[in-house]
Design a protein around this motif. Structure first.
Motif, PDB file in Angstrom:
ATOM      1  N   ASP A  43       1.753   5.634   9.913  1.00  0.00           N
ATOM      2  CA  ASP A  43       1.376   4.218   9.929  1.00  0.00           C
ATOM      3  C   ASP A  43       1.061   3.817   8.487  1.00  0.00           C
ATOM      4  O   ASP A  43       0.267   4.493   7.810  1.00  0.00           O
ATOM      5  N   CYS A  79      -0.822   1.719   7.521  1.00  0.00           N
ATOM      6  CA  CYS A  79      -2.253   1.398   7.395  1.00  0.00           C
ATOM      7  C   CYS A  79      -3.101   2.655   7.171  1.00  0.00           C
ATOM      8  O   CYS A  79      -4.285   2.552   6.845  1.00  0.00           O
ATOM      9  N   ARG A 110      -4.244   5.284   5.043  1.00  0.00           N
ATOM     10  CA  ARG A 110      -4.249   5.528   3.587  1.00  0.00           C
ATOM     11  C   ARG A 110      -3.989   6.998   3.256  1.00  0.00           C
ATOM     12  O   ARG A 110      -3.225   7.315   2.352  1.00  0.00           O
ATOM     13  N   LYS A 141      -2.913  -6.450  11.099  1.00  0.00           N
ATOM     14  CA  LYS A 141      -3.125  -5.078  10.610  1.00  0.00           C
ATOM     15  C   LYS A 141      -1.934  -4.614   9.782  1.00  0.00           C
ATOM     16  O   LYS A 141      -2.065  -4.255   8.613  1.00  0.00           O
ATOM     17  N   THR A 142      -0.767  -4.601  10.396  1.00  0.00           N
ATOM     18  CA  THR A 142       0.384  -4.015   9.693  1.00  0.00           C
ATOM     19  C   THR A 142       0.832  -4.885   8.520  1.00  0.00           C
ATOM     20  O   THR A 142       1.024  -4.396   7.403  1.00  0.00           O
ATOM     21  N   VAL A 188      -2.913  -5.748   6.161  1.00  0.00           N
ATOM     22  CA  VAL A 188      -3.666  -4.567   5.721  1.00  0.00           C
ATOM     23  C   VAL A 188      -2.702  -3.452   5.286  1.00  0.00           C
ATOM     24  O   VAL A 188      -2.929  -2.762   4.284  1.00  0.00           O
ATOM     25  N   GLY A 189      -1.612  -3.284   6.019  1.00  0.00           N
ATOM     26  CA  GLY A 189      -0.632  -2.248   5.664  1.00  0.00           C
ATOM     27  C   GLY A 189      -0.037  -2.497   4.285  1.00  0.00           C
ATOM     28  O   GLY A 189       0.108  -1.558   3.477  1.00  0.00           O
ATOM     29  N   ASN A 206      -2.594  -1.702   1.629  1.00  0.00           N
ATOM     30  CA  ASN A 206      -2.721  -0.257   1.486  1.00  0.00           C
ATOM     31  C   ASN A 206      -1.641   0.318   0.562  1.00  0.00           C
ATOM     32  O   ASN A 206      -1.917   1.110  -0.339  1.00  0.00           O
TER      33      ASN A 206
END
Ligand code: NAD
Ligand code: DAU
Length: 350
Positions: free
Chosen positions: A63, A65, A67, A103-104, A107-108, A111
């Motif tokens: 993923d 996300c 790290r 998220k993806t 945030v992804g 990251n």
């Protein structure tokens, strides 16, 4: 570029891009494909590639996300370039369940940017795949240029807009060598049948209803996926850093016309039981909330600076695409039944 991290390489455009780089382009390095394998990620899209390009293709299920997992990828494979496709990509899903999009897509991307910043000494390029949907909706006239103000209307396009801004900010603030491309609607092989074109082709072949939102008058600018891949590789090699390039098909069509053309072409290729025209299957259904009326891309920057224009017309591209779905009914059946998930488990020992 020797070690390119491609994110979302088991999805529609990512898989076509990996195939293009390894099978058709002049690229001689390695591709490391990181994909979480969501419902849209299907390793069968790249079946045979690992054997054919052994040593030059590596798959990591992770993923973006995560790290720690991504840091291991940057470290183990000495990543020097990134081409970032991974995203939640379907507008309708973003309306029903936006969480994964935030998220993806946001945030992804953040990251990956942080990792690229950490490994900045060896990073040659971070290329971000954007969409024309960040520009919002057009009326009857006008085009999106790279200077058009962002005006996203769906949770999907808002999350993609946020990711574009983050990428640009890392270029400006940290001198990270970034490029961004914003592309119009793609179609072609390996597209998940939730999007208009593959859904219409597969339903038409099966004699199922063809849902058209509202009155079918919304306009999209269609581009054959390989043309998108060619443009991305060109921008990665020759595009100016911290700049955006629009990519489009110069092929505006109303949805109802797209669906009608597909019906007519399939009628020519495959006889329908009962012989009634497939246009009879068209079903006008409730409209998408916040449905953007029209997209149209001005890609003159890409054309004049880098000399790119699309090779396929809609007629040639859609013919190839329909034939591909007919010839690859096994792929389509496995995707529709969800059976490819067990294929994944077998292949990757999950
Ligand atoms: P897709 O939905 O077919 O594929 C997305 C891929 O990303 C899948 O393989 C999925 O498993 C993977 N993925 C999702 N979340 C992930 C995560 N958290 N970590 C790792 N992998 C993850 O999408 P697509 O149509 O191939 O689009 C690819 C990119 O191109 C997206 O960024 C999209 O916004 C952009 N884009 C798409 C179009 C289009 O018409 N399809 C047009 C312009 C831009
Ligand atoms: O413009 C680029 C974008 O194109 C990408 O960023 C997105 O990832 C990609 O999904 C695509 O978004 P759209 O919403 O334009 O694509 P979709 O195939 O979902 O819909 C195309 C048009 O057809 C749109 O006006 C909605 C309509 N539609 C869609 C579906 C799935 C229908 O009329 N019936 C349908 O069943």
């Amino acid at each position: 570029m020797k070690n390119i991290l491609v994110t979302g390489g088991c999805g529609f455009i990512g898989a076509n891009f990996i195939r293009y780089l390894l099978e058709e382009s002049d690229f001689t390095g390695r591709i490391i494909n990181v994909d979480k394998l969501t419902y849209a990620g299907n390793p069968e899209n790249l079946a045979g590639i690992d054997k054919q390009f052994s040593g030059r293709y590596h798959f990591v299920k992770a993923d973006i996300c995560d790290r720690q997992a991504m840091e291991m990828v940057f470290e183990k494979y000495q990543i020097d370039s990134v081409c970032h496709f991974a995203a939640e990509s379907h507008v309708d899903r973003s309306i029903v369940e936006p969480d994964a999009f935030i998220k993806t897509n946001i945030v992804g991307t953040f990251n990956l940017l942080e990792l690229a910043r950490f490994y900045q000494d060896r990073i040659i390029l971070f290329h971000h795949i954007g969409t024309d949907e960040v520009y919002g909706s057009l009326g009857e006239s006008g085009y999106f240029t790279e200077k058009t103000a962002y005006s996203p209307n769906s949770p999907y396009s808002a999350s993609k807009a946020a990711s574009d801004h983050l990428v640009r900010s890392y270029g400006k603030t940290y001198n990270l060598p970034v490029t961004i491309s914003n592309c119009s609607n793609n179609y072609g092989p390996y597209q998940f049948p939730e999007k208009l074109i593959p859904l219409t082709i597969l339903n038409a072949l099966e004699g199922k209803p063809l849902p058209v939102y509202g009155e079918g008058l919304n306009v999209r600018d269609w581009l054959y996926v390989t043309d998108h891949c060619i443009a991305v590789w060109l921008i990665m090699q020759k595009g100016k850093r911290v700049e955006t390039y629009n990519i489009g098909g110069r092929c505006e069509m109303r949805n109802i016309d797209v669906v009608s053309v597909i019906c007519d072409m399939i009628d020519e290729l495959v006889t329908k039981p009962g012989n009634s025209p497939r246009r009879d299957l068209i079903a006008f259904v409730k409209d998408r909330p916040g449905h953007d009326q029209r997209y149209a891309i001005d890609f003159s920057k890409l054309e004049t600076e880098l000399g790119w224009i699309p090779a396929e017309s809609f007629e040639t591209g859609i013919k190839k695409t329909i034939k591909w779905y007919i010839d690859n009914s096994g792929w389509a059946n496995r995707v529709k039944s969800g059976e490819y998930m067990s294929w994944i488990k077998q292949q990757y020992d999950l």
